[in-house]
Design a protein around this motif. Structure first.
Motif, mmCIF file in Angstrom:
data_model
loop_
_atom_site.group_PDB
_atom_site.id
_atom_site.type_symbol
_atom_site.label_atom_id
_atom_site.label_comp_id
_atom_site.label_asym_id
_atom_site.label_seq_id
_atom_site.Cartn_x
_atom_site.Cartn_y
_atom_site.Cartn_z
ATOM 1 N N ALA A 1 0.811 -0.923 -0.070
ATOM 2 C CA ALA A 1 0.050 -0.181 -0.058
ATOM 3 C C ALA A 1 0.757 1.348 -0.035
ATOM 4 N N THR A 2 2.044 1.425 0.754
ATOM 5 C CA THR A 2 2.979 2.303 0.592
ATOM 6 C C THR A 2 3.867 2.543 -0.513
ATOM 7 N N ASN A 3 4.259 1.374 -1.115
ATOM 8 C CA ASN A 3 5.380 1.730 -2.160
ATOM 9 C C ASN A 3 5.035 0.987 -3.600
ATOM 10 N N SER A 4 3.967 0.173 -3.463
ATOM 11 C CA SER A 4 3.592 -0.439 -4.919
ATOM 12 C C SER A 4 3.045 0.516 -5.899
ATOM 13 N N GLU A 5 3.447 0.595 -7.152
ATOM 14 C CA GLU A 5 2.690 1.397 -8.241
ATOM 15 C C GLU A 5 1.645 0.839 -8.671
ATOM 16 N N ASP A 6 1.470 -0.460 -8.348
ATOM 17 C CA ASP A 6 0.016 -1.120 -8.853
ATOM 18 C C ASP A 6 -0.935 -1.001 -7.806
ATOM 19 N N LEU A 7 -1.593 0.188 -7.688
ATOM 20 C CA LEU A 7 -2.512 0.443 -6.541
ATOM 21 C C LEU A 7 -3.720 -0.561 -6.462
ATOM 22 N N ARG A 8 -4.047 -0.761 -7.742
ATOM 23 C CA ARG A 8 -5.215 -1.874 -7.796
ATOM 24 C C ARG A 8 -4.989 -3.317 -7.055
ATOM 25 N N SER A 9 -3.714 -3.673 -7.598
ATOM 26 C CA SER A 9 -3.287 -4.880 -7.049
ATOM 27 C C SER A 9 -2.847 -4.845 -5.412
ATOM 28 N N ALA A 10 -2.716 -3.724 -5.055
ATOM 29 C CA ALA A 10 -2.407 -3.423 -3.670
ATOM 30 C C ALA A 10 -3.736 -3.430 -2.881
ATOM 31 N N TRP A 11 -4.905 -2.633 -3.415
ATOM 32 C CA TRP A 11 -6.073 -2.779 -3.021
ATOM 33 C C TRP A 11 -6.917 -4.051 -2.918
ATOM 34 N N GLU A 12 -6.375 -4.939 -3.826
ATOM 35 C CA GLU A 12 -7.061 -6.412 -3.898
ATOM 36 C C GLU A 12 -6.294 -7.155 -2.538
ATOM 37 N N SER A 13 -4.875 -6.943 -2.550
ATOM 38 C CA SER A 13 -4.105 -7.673 -1.454
ATOM 39 C C SER A 13 -4.866 -7.269 -0.179
ATOM 40 N N LEU A 14 -5.216 -6.056 0.217
ATOM 41 C CA LEU A 14 -5.648 -5.444 1.500
ATOM 42 C C LEU A 14 -7.210 -6.104 1.673
ATOM 43 N N LEU A 15 -8.001 -6.265 0.501
ATOM 44 C CA LEU A 15 -9.307 -6.950 0.637
ATOM 45 C C LEU A 15 -8.997 -8.351 1.123
ATOM 46 N N GLY A 16 -8.011 -9.071 0.493
ATOM 47 C CA GLY A 16 -7.702 -10.365 0.681
ATOM 48 C C GLY A 16 -7.360 -10.617 2.282
ATOM 49 N N ILE A 17 -6.556 -9.760 2.736
ATOM 50 C CA ILE A 17 -6.064 -10.153 4.125
ATOM 51 C C ILE A 17 -7.460 -9.672 4.878
ATOM 52 N N GLN A 18 -8.096 -8.781 4.596
ATOM 53 C CA GLN A 18 -9.148 -8.263 5.328
ATOM 54 C C GLN A 18 -10.298 -9.431 5.576
ATOM 55 N N ASN A 19 -10.435 -10.059 4.451
ATOM 56 C CA ASN A 19 -11.472 -11.358 4.409
ATOM 57 C C ASN A 19 -10.826 -12.584 5.156
ATOM 58 N N ARG A 20 -9.388 -12.667 5.353
ATOM 59 C CA ARG A 20 -8.796 -13.836 6.059
ATOM 60 C C ARG A 20 -9.039 -13.343 7.749
ATOM 61 N N LEU A 21 -8.942 -12.150 7.992
ATOM 62 C CA LEU A 21 -9.233 -11.613 9.293
ATOM 63 C C LEU A 21 -10.665 -11.926 9.741
ATOM 64 N N LYS A 22 -11.486 -11.574 8.945
ATOM 65 C CA LYS A 22 -12.893 -11.975 9.308
ATOM 66 C C LYS A 22 -13.240 -13.491 9.427
ATOM 67 N N TYR B 1 -6.878 -5.104 12.421
ATOM 68 C CA TYR B 1 -7.867 -4.291 11.541
ATOM 69 C C TYR B 1 -7.331 -2.602 11.677
ATOM 70 N N ALA B 2 -6.915 -2.322 12.613
ATOM 71 C CA ALA B 2 -6.481 -0.771 12.631
ATOM 72 C C ALA B 2 -5.051 -0.744 11.704
ATOM 73 N N ARG B 3 -4.313 -1.607 11.655
ATOM 74 C CA ARG B 3 -3.301 -1.510 10.568
ATOM 75 C C ARG B 3 -3.672 -1.550 9.386
ATOM 76 N N LEU B 4 -4.445 -2.431 9.160
ATOM 77 C CA LEU B 4 -5.249 -2.413 7.663
ATOM 78 C C LEU B 4 -6.014 -1.233 7.370
ATOM 79 N N GLN B 5 -6.776 -0.561 8.374
ATOM 80 C CA GLN B 5 -7.356 0.573 7.964
ATOM 81 C C GLN B 5 -6.490 1.684 7.530
ATOM 82 N N ASP B 6 -5.241 1.772 8.346
ATOM 83 C CA ASP B 6 -4.343 2.729 7.862
ATOM 84 C C ASP B 6 -3.571 2.390 6.599
ATOM 85 N N ALA B 7 -3.639 1.236 6.098
ATOM 86 C CA ALA B 7 -3.217 0.948 4.604
ATOM 87 C C ALA B 7 -4.118 1.151 3.731
ATOM 88 N N PHE B 8 -5.197 0.990 4.011
ATOM 89 C CA PHE B 8 -6.486 1.202 3.039
ATOM 90 C C PHE B 8 -6.296 2.880 2.822
#
Length: 330
Positions: free
Chosen positions: A106-127, A140-147
């Motif tokens: 989320a901080t460094n990747s140029e492919d923001l779409r891919s980064a967003w999809e990765s965040l959603l994937g981890i979020q679903n794993r947390l759920k 969850y707090a760390r993820l929200q910062d990344a989102f």
């Protein structure tokens, strides 16, 4: 034998009733897979002991059975809690580095779409993962910062895109208007077509808002259409002018051929007359200057006839070739 006191009868009846309640409670507690529900059944049974008159030994019997059941259920609950906490800690240890990894994306990747999809994937794993509340809240707090980081970077990219797209729109619009004007007015058709093609190539890979791209591309296509129609008209008039000239040339060919054919017919008539004169002189057996001159004239006429016949054949070939070109379908 002493008569049974009513109080003893009541205690005995209470014992039988409580025993039935206990049996039913133990049965229900044993049939459910939900340990907390099972404990609830036992607590409900326990509530029936309060204020109930029982013989001491009966109360102790039933209460001991209930306590055994409590002990079994509580042990299972503790085991379940231990297993849950163990799994939750294992899940935390497994998920934490993955969360850190997607935060880095989320901080460094140029492919923001891919980064967003990765965040959603981890979020679903947390759920779907068992976690302790404090660990879940932490991740969850760390993820929200990344989102939030991805949204911020996406907004910045969108702003930069819009600025560049507007600049490209203004620049390309000027070229398209120039191309449209040339298509409408210029007679340099080839140069104008090359200019329009160059403008068309500017569209490839350029950043622009979809609606603005469609607008300019449509106007560029209009320029191509206008130039194409003008070219069609130009070549049509050019062809018509050529046809007029060629039909005039056909008429000239016909006139020249007719003139030569007439000359050939006249020469052939003259040749026949000269050959008759030659026969007369030869029959008379005279050899003089008149015979020599007559033979020379006959040779000249024959050469003239051959020359004109050759010229007629050549002109006829040229005429036929021109006629075929005129007859070719468009």
């Amino acid at each position: 034998m002493e008569p049974v006191q009513w109080s003893d009868v009541d205690a005995l009846q209470n014992y039988e009733n409580l025993k039935s309640v206990l049996e039913a409670g133990l049965t229900k507690a044993g049939q459910t897979d939900n340990l907390h529900e099972a404990k609830g059944f036992l607590i409900e049974v326990q509530s029936h002991f309060k204020g109930l008159k029982l013989r001491s030994e009966d109360r102790e019997e039933l209460y001991n059975r209930l306590q055994v059941a409590f002990t079994v259920v509580n042990k299972k609950i503790e085991d379940e809690r231990f297993n849950y906490e163990y799994e939750a800690l294992s899940n935390y240890e497994e998920l934490k580095p993955d969360v850190e990894s997607v935060i880095d994306l989320a901080t460094n990747s140029e492919d923001l779409r891919s980064a967003w999809e990765s965040l959603l994937g981890i979020q679903n794993r947390l759920k779907s993962s068992k976690l302790l509340r404090e660990h879940r809240d932490e991740l969850y707090a760390r993820l929200q910062d990344a989102f939030g980081m991805v949204k911020l970077r996406r907004d910045e990219d969108r702003k930069a895109f819009n600025q560049e797209a507007q600049h490209n729109y203004i620049r390309l619009k000027s070229l398209v208007e120039k191309g449209l004007l040339q298509a409408e007015e210029t007679h340099e058709y080839k140069e104008t077509r090359e200019f329009l093609k160059k403008i068309q190539s500017e569209f490839k890979g350029i950043k622009m808002v979809h609606e603005q791209r469609e607008e300019l591309y449509s106007r560029l296509q209009t320029a191509f259409d206008i130039l194409g129609k003008r070219l069609d008209d130009f070549f049509w008039h050019k062809k018509k002018n050529w046809e007029v000239k060629m039909r005039f040339t056909l008429s000239r060919f016909d006139a020249d051929i007719f003139e030569l054919q007439t000359a050939v017919e006249k020469d052939r008539a003259d040749l026949a007359e000269l050959e008759d004169q030659l026969d007369i002189i030869v029959s008379a057996g005279k050899e003089n200057d008149a015979l020599t001159g007559l033979e020379a004239r006959i040779s000249a006429v024959r050469r003239n006839i051959e020359h004109n016949i050759h010229s007629i054949a050549k002109l006829q070939l040229e005429r036929n070739d021109l006629q075929n070109r005129l007859d070719e379908p468009e």
